[in-house]
Each structure stands twice: as structure tokens, then as C-alpha cells.
Design a protein around this motif. Structure first.
Motif, PDB file in Angstrom:
ATOM      1  N   LEU A 295       0.788  -1.265   0.072  1.00  0.00           N
ATOM      2  CA  LEU A 295      -0.051  -0.052   0.084  1.00  0.00           C
ATOM      3  C   LEU A 295       0.927   1.346  -0.020  1.00  0.00           C
ATOM      4  O   LEU A 295       2.177   1.188   0.432  1.00  0.00           O
ATOM      5  N   LYS A 296       0.382   2.277  -0.532  1.00  0.00           N
ATOM      6  CA  LYS A 296       0.850   3.723  -0.383  1.00  0.00           C
ATOM      7  C   LYS A 296      -0.272   4.676  -0.178  1.00  0.00           C
ATOM      8  O   LYS A 296      -1.378   4.462  -0.851  1.00  0.00           O
ATOM      9  N   ALA A 297       0.047   5.687   0.589  1.00  0.00           N
ATOM     10  CA  ALA A 297      -0.972   6.764   0.730  1.00  0.00           C
ATOM     11  C   ALA A 297      -0.217   8.403   0.219  1.00  0.00           C
ATOM     12  O   ALA A 297       1.002   8.359   0.436  1.00  0.00           O
ATOM     13  N   VAL A 298      -0.927   8.772  -0.656  1.00  0.00           N
ATOM     14  CA  VAL A 298      -0.596   9.980  -1.094  1.00  0.00           C
ATOM     15  C   VAL A 298      -1.776  11.193  -0.907  1.00  0.00           C
ATOM     16  O   VAL A 298      -2.695  10.835  -0.541  1.00  0.00           O
ATOM     17  N   ASN A 299      -1.216  12.207  -0.958  1.00  0.00           N
ATOM     18  CA  ASN A 299      -2.413  13.359  -1.178  1.00  0.00           C
ATOM     19  C   ASN A 299      -2.915  13.495   0.158  1.00  0.00           C
ATOM     20  O   ASN A 299      -4.375  13.743   0.279  1.00  0.00           O
ATOM     21  N   VAL A 300      -2.496  13.418   1.176  1.00  0.00           N
ATOM     22  CA  VAL A 300      -2.925  13.732   2.747  1.00  0.00           C
ATOM     23  C   VAL A 300      -3.259  15.259   2.615  1.00  0.00           C
ATOM     24  O   VAL A 300      -2.396  16.151   2.792  1.00  0.00           O
ATOM     25  N   ASP A 341     -12.047  -0.056   7.093  1.00  0.00           N
ATOM     26  CA  ASP A 341     -11.704   0.079   8.195  1.00  0.00           C
ATOM     27  C   ASP A 341     -10.346   1.075   8.559  1.00  0.00           C
ATOM     28  O   ASP A 341      -9.539   0.884   9.219  1.00  0.00           O
ATOM     29  N   VAL A 342     -10.252   1.872   7.717  1.00  0.00           N
ATOM     30  CA  VAL A 342      -9.415   2.781   7.586  1.00  0.00           C
ATOM     31  C   VAL A 342      -9.957   3.976   8.739  1.00  0.00           C
ATOM     32  O   VAL A 342     -11.025   4.531   8.498  1.00  0.00           O
ATOM     33  N   GLN A 343      -8.811   4.328   9.596  1.00  0.00           N
ATOM     34  CA  GLN A 343      -9.208   5.439  10.652  1.00  0.00           C
ATOM     35  C   GLN A 343      -8.113   6.361  10.765  1.00  0.00           C
ATOM     36  O   GLN A 343      -7.210   6.245  10.489  1.00  0.00           O
ATOM     37  N   VAL A 344      -8.806   7.660  11.046  1.00  0.00           N
ATOM     38  CA  VAL A 344      -7.945   8.682  11.409  1.00  0.00           C
ATOM     39  C   VAL A 344      -8.273   9.107  13.147  1.00  0.00           C
ATOM     40  O   VAL A 344      -9.114   9.173  13.407  1.00  0.00           O
ATOM     41  N   GLN A 345      -7.118   9.814  13.594  1.00  0.00           N
ATOM     42  CA  GLN A 345      -7.170  10.079  14.943  1.00  0.00           C
ATOM     43  C   GLN A 345      -6.763  11.582  14.835  1.00  0.00           C
ATOM     44  O   GLN A 345      -5.837  12.062  14.375  1.00  0.00           O
ATOM     45  N   PHE A 346      -7.638  12.298  15.771  1.00  0.00           N
ATOM     46  CA  PHE A 346      -6.983  13.684  15.970  1.00  0.00           C
ATOM     47  C   PHE A 346      -6.580  13.607  17.549  1.00  0.00           C
ATOM     48  O   PHE A 346      -7.206  13.586  18.489  1.00  0.00           O
ATOM     49  N   TYR A 347      -5.189  13.629  17.272  1.00  0.00           N
ATOM     50  CA  TYR A 347      -4.386  13.038  18.663  1.00  0.00           C
ATOM     51  C   TYR A 347      -3.572  14.000  19.462  1.00  0.00           C
ATOM     52  O   TYR A 347      -2.784  15.050  18.532  1.00  0.00           O
ATOM     53  N   LYS A 381      -3.417  11.621  12.710  1.00  0.00           N
ATOM     54  CA  LYS A 381      -2.664  10.285  12.678  1.00  0.00           C
ATOM     55  C   LYS A 381      -3.459   9.152  12.095  1.00  0.00           C
ATOM     56  O   LYS A 381      -4.599   8.903  12.154  1.00  0.00           O
ATOM     57  N   VAL A 382      -2.874   8.208  10.893  1.00  0.00           N
ATOM     58  CA  VAL A 382      -3.423   7.284  10.547  1.00  0.00           C
ATOM     59  C   VAL A 382      -2.474   6.131  10.596  1.00  0.00           C
ATOM     60  O   VAL A 382      -1.295   6.146  10.193  1.00  0.00           O
ATOM     61  N   GLU A 383      -2.768   4.937  11.502  1.00  0.00           N
ATOM     62  CA  GLU A 383      -2.040   3.750  11.976  1.00  0.00           C
ATOM     63  C   GLU A 383      -2.849   2.577  11.211  1.00  0.00           C
ATOM     64  O   GLU A 383      -3.748   2.441  12.212  1.00  0.00           O
ATOM     65  N   TYR A 384      -2.404   2.410  10.122  1.00  0.00           N
ATOM     66  CA  TYR A 384      -3.196   1.335   9.490  1.00  0.00           C
ATOM     67  C   TYR A 384      -2.380  -0.002   9.249  1.00  0.00           C
ATOM     68  O   TYR A 384      -1.278   0.095   8.681  1.00  0.00           O
ATOM     69  N   GLN A 385      -2.874  -1.003   9.932  1.00  0.00           N
ATOM     70  CA  GLN A 385      -2.184  -2.460   9.976  1.00  0.00           C
ATOM     71  C   GLN A 385      -3.306  -3.477   9.765  1.00  0.00           C
ATOM     72  O   GLN A 385      -4.189  -3.689  10.509  1.00  0.00           O
ATOM     73  N   SER A 391       1.889  -1.875   6.260  1.00  0.00           N
ATOM     74  CA  SER A 391       1.284  -0.820   7.214  1.00  0.00           C
ATOM     75  C   SER A 391       1.699   0.531   6.746  1.00  0.00           C
ATOM     76  O   SER A 391       2.607   0.914   6.135  1.00  0.00           O
ATOM     77  N   LEU A 392       0.599   1.290   7.299  1.00  0.00           N
ATOM     78  CA  LEU A 392       0.898   2.966   6.650  1.00  0.00           C
ATOM     79  C   LEU A 392       0.645   3.564   8.107  1.00  0.00           C
ATOM     80  O   LEU A 392       0.054   3.260   9.156  1.00  0.00           O
ATOM     81  N   SER A 393       1.689   4.517   8.248  1.00  0.00           N
ATOM     82  CA  SER A 393       1.977   5.420   9.358  1.00  0.00           C
ATOM     83  C   SER A 393       1.905   6.791   8.747  1.00  0.00           C
ATOM     84  O   SER A 393       2.928   7.199   8.266  1.00  0.00           O
ATOM     85  N   LEU A 394       0.781   7.698   9.097  1.00  0.00           N
ATOM     86  CA  LEU A 394       0.655   8.912   8.396  1.00  0.00           C
ATOM     87  C   LEU A 394       0.665   9.789   9.772  1.00  0.00           C
ATOM     88  O   LEU A 394      -0.225   9.684  10.564  1.00  0.00           O
TER      89      LEU A 394
END
Length: 440
Positions: A295-300, A341-347, A381-385, A391-394
Motif C-alpha cells: 500500500l501507499k498513501a498520497v495527497n494527505v 476499516d481505515v481510521q484517522v485520529q485527532f491526537y 494520525k493514520v496507523e493502518y495495519q 502498514s501505513l503510518s501517517l
């Protein structure tokens, strides 16, 4: 003298110009391993396992075959890795040639590159140590192999029930492909157990509850050290840096003989003209070498609702939008990744907001929420496993400020009872004063 200096300069500049070529094969935009070093015990393995090797080459891999004791072996040169992947089909190698050793293999994995390790009943301490470092512990008895008297493959001779027909596969489409492998997989070799302290290693092909590890030529004097479903035939590891390792207790698992062989599991009437080995090794090979599940994540992006630009700071109770695009590598191109099941946290120290992202099924994930009534320095924060996927760690940092003195409402609705109490107190005092002054 002058000619020798000129020759050295030519060699130097040639080596410098060669360095970029060494690193072009593996990149974030093309994550599939392309140049693979294959170490063999014997040159004959190149032909006896040719189906597996040809499957890699037809998918665009460049295989470099070498003997395990080649004195010129090296994984890197001038600080740059020469290969993107490593296949160890040398179970009896007590030591590797050149600069290759246990530490070099582990550093190779630590650099984010991938390894396939195949052992057999003659596995050396070196191969066992490599597997142990990856969370797979082979049976300590060097003469032990896996035996199963209820799940063996039917053959013309009675045999010792060490040729096992297994269909205990991991349920994961990303590792084994979308199409189910119908035929049992033939396995003949040694089993291993997983280190309970390593939660990154998974069983891909495991034994039945009646299997055990022992020497088939001797009578058991006590309970076997490993037995039942605790025995793993093939395991995989995905490290935290997304490097992938496959551990197999059988080199024959990849051989042409077992890939072409028919199979009938004892107690089952169905006989398959071809075992599931070829499908299995090809599909799991695609996963190991990042042809699937990468996986790759772009355009956050994040912005206030109704705006397009990212602000430098938010204010408490602002309404904001967050979006990210996620794609999966298919082996040839990037395809939209679809999941729910992709989640974002405001942390800030702990998550104040946790939202599941909606998707348009074209790779875009998005959501909106209100900034909490707390100011400070927050992070998106996006911690996707997810099993089988990289894994993705944004993370994106953003400060949140309180209201300025001139940004509050002129009259706060919730304060009306206090306003009423103040004015009623003043009115009561005024009436009391009149009554007190003018009464007789």
C-alpha cells in the motif's frame, strides 16, 4: 606509472557511474523486487526447481544464480545493495562465501528487502539460526521430519507417511490470491514452531492435529517435541519496516517433481491430477516480493469545511475535513485500495477524535468532524495495519488555539439565567430601597 594512474581513474569513474543502476530497481513508485540473488547448494537445483524460477522470470524478475560457497558473494557494494531480494535454496550450507553471513542477511532484511529461506532434513545451523531470528524455530533433533499417519499422500508404496498432503492454509486473499487452492499441497521436510514472543510471524501452511515431528527410522521413547497444529510447514514474516520473509521447512515444496505430481489425500476419494504446490508457491511468492499487498498513501489533506487551502492553525470548534488517497500495487500498476476499516485520529497525548474514513472506492478516503473544545498541538494520525498488507503510518501536526477575546458571542445563550439573576438582584434592591425610604 602515468598509465596505471589513468587506469585507476577509469575504474573509479566507471564504478561511480554504475552506482545509480544498482538502486533503480526498487523504489516507492515501483515497489516490486526486480533483481534477486538465488543461492544454491548444487547447480542441479536450477533445473530441478526450474518451474518456480521460470515463474519469477516471466513476471520480470532478474535472477542471479550463485553457489552458496562462492567466494565472491556480496549483497552490497560501495554502500549500495546489489539486490532487492534473496532466495536461500542452500539448506546444507554451514557458511556462505564472500562477505555474506548471518548478520549480512539480517541487515538485508533490516534494510526493507525480502528473503525466502527453504530448509530440509539436512538443514545446517546457519539456516536454522536465520529462521530463528525471524521467529521460526525448527525442531532441534537433526534427524526429525514431520510424520502424519492420517493426512499423508497416497502412493504406490506404503512409505513412512512423511509425504504429507496438507490443505491447512491461512485464510487470506492478499497472501494466497482470490482463487482458492483446491488441491492439497505436498510437503516433505521438517516442521517448525513459531516463537510466541514474535507477533509478526504467521503460519501460511500448517500441519493437522495428528502430525508430529520425529525420526521415522526409530521408535519414539517419549512424546515428540513438536506436534499437532503447533507445527508449521511454511510461515511468513512481515517486519515493521515492511520487509517480508518466507520460511519453508521443505526445499522439495518448490521442486518440479512435487509441482507436477498428482495427489490423493488418504481417506479422500478425490484424486487431483496436479498438486496445489505450483499455485501455492507462485501466489505466496507474489506476496513475498511485493507484487500484492503493498500500500501507499498520497495527497494527505485537511482543511476547514468550505475552504480548499490547508490552514496553519485551527480554532476550537472549527468544522474540518480530512482526506487521503490509498492505492495498492498490483504487480504492474497502482490500483485503488478499497476497505472500510481505515481510521484517522485527532491526537494529543491521546485521541480526542477517532473517525472511520468513508471511501469513494476509487482510492479516496475522507471524513469531517468538529475540532474538540481543547487547545494545544494536535496530530492527524493514520496507523493502518491489516493482515498481509504493508502498514501505513501517517502523521500531520497542527496547532489548535482558543477563541480570541473578540471572537466570543456577544450574548451567550447558556448564560441567560445568570443575566436574569443579575438584573433581578438589581431590581429587588431598588424596590427594597424605595420601600425602606418611604415607608412609615
Amino acid at each position: 606509472m602515468r598509465n596505471s594512474k589513468l587506469f585507476r581513474l577509469i575504474i573509479f569513474f566507471s564504478s561511480i557511474s554504475f552506482l545509480p543502476i544498482l538502486t533503480l530497481s526498487f523504489s516507492a513508485e515501483n515497489p516490486t523486487d526486480r533483481r534477486i540473488l538465488v543461492l544454491l547448494d548444487d547447480v542441479s537445483l536450477k533445473s530441478s526447481h526450474s518451474i518456480f524460477f521460470n515463474s519469477l522470470q516471466t513476471r520480470g524478475f532478474d535472477l542471479d544464480f550463485k553457489l552458496a560457497d562462492d567466494p565472491k558473494l556480496a549483497l552490497q557494494r560501495y554502500g549500495q545493495y546489489l539486490y532487492d531480494g534473496l532466495i536461500l535454496f542452500a539448506p546444507t550450507a554451514e557458511r556462505f562465501g564472500g562477505s555474506l553471513d548471518l548478520a549480512a542477511v539480517l541487515n538485508f532484511v533490516d534494510s526493507g528487502r525480502d528473503v525466502i529461506v527453504a530448509a530440509d532434513s539436512n538443514a545446517s545451523d546457519l539456516i536454522r539460526n536465520i529462521a530463528a531470528e525471524c521467529g521460526a524455530d525448527f525442531d532441534e533433533d537433526p534427524s526429525a521430519v514431520v510424520i502424519d499417519h492420517t493426512s499423508y499422500a497416497v502412493s504406490e508404496t506404503e512409505g513412512d507417511h512423511t509425504l504429507i498432503a496438507s490443505d491447512n492454509l491461512i485464510e487470506s486473499e492478499v497472501i494466497l490470491g482470490k482463487e482458492k487452492i483446491e488441491a492439497p499441497i505436498l510437503f516433505k521436510g521438517i516442521g517448525h514452531s513459531l516463537n510466541p514472543e514474535n507477533n509478526l510471524v504467521l503460519k501460511v501452511l500448517s500441519a493437522s492435529s495428528t502430525a508430529y515431528s520425529a525420526n521415522p527410522n526409530s521408535i519414539l521413547s517419549g512424546p515428540p517435541s513438536v506436534s499437532g497444529s503447533a507445527i508449521s510447514f511454511v510461515s511468513v514474516l512481515q517486519a515493521r519496516n515492511n520487509a517480508r520473509v518466507l520460511i519453508s521447512g521443505s526445499l522439495d515444496l518448490f521442486s518440479n517433481r512435487l509441482l507436477r505430481a498428482g495427489v490423493q489425500k488418504v481417506g479422500h476419494p478425490n484424486k487431483h491430477e496436479k498438486s496445489g504446490n505450483e499455485r501455492f508457491v507462485i501466489e505466496v511468492g507474489k506476496w513475498v516480493f511485493h507484487e500484492r499487498g503493498h500500500l501507499k498513501a498520497v495527497n494527505v489533506r485537511h482543511n476547514k469545511v468550505g475552504e480548499l487551502d490547508e490552514p496553519a492553525i485551527y480554532r476550537i470548534n472549527d468544522d474540518l475535513e480530512y482526506s487521503v488517497e490509498i492505492y495498492e500495487w498490483s504487480g504492474t500498476s497502482w490500483e485503488p485500495y478499497v476497505a472500510n476499516d481505515v481510521q484517522v485520529q485527532f491526537y494529543m497525548m491521546s485521541p480526542y477524535v477517532l473517525k472511520t474514513l468513508s471511501t469513494n472506492e476509487k482510492g479516496l478516503y475522507h471524513t469531517s468532524f468538529k475540532v474538540p473544545d481543547v487547545y494545544g498541538v494536535f496530530q492527524f494520525k493514520v496507523e493502518y495495519q491489516r493482515l498481509g498488507y504493508t502498514s501505513l503510518s501517517l502523521s500531520k501536526q497542527i496547532p489548535v488555539r482558543p477563541f480570541r477575546h473578540n471572537e466570543y458571542e456577544r450574548f451567550i445563550t447558556t448564560a441567560f439565567p445568570y443575566y436574569g439573576a443579575s438584573f433581578s438582584t438589581m431590581l429587588g434592591f431598588f424596590i427594597f430601597s424605595i420601600v425602606y425610604l418611604y415607608s412609615k
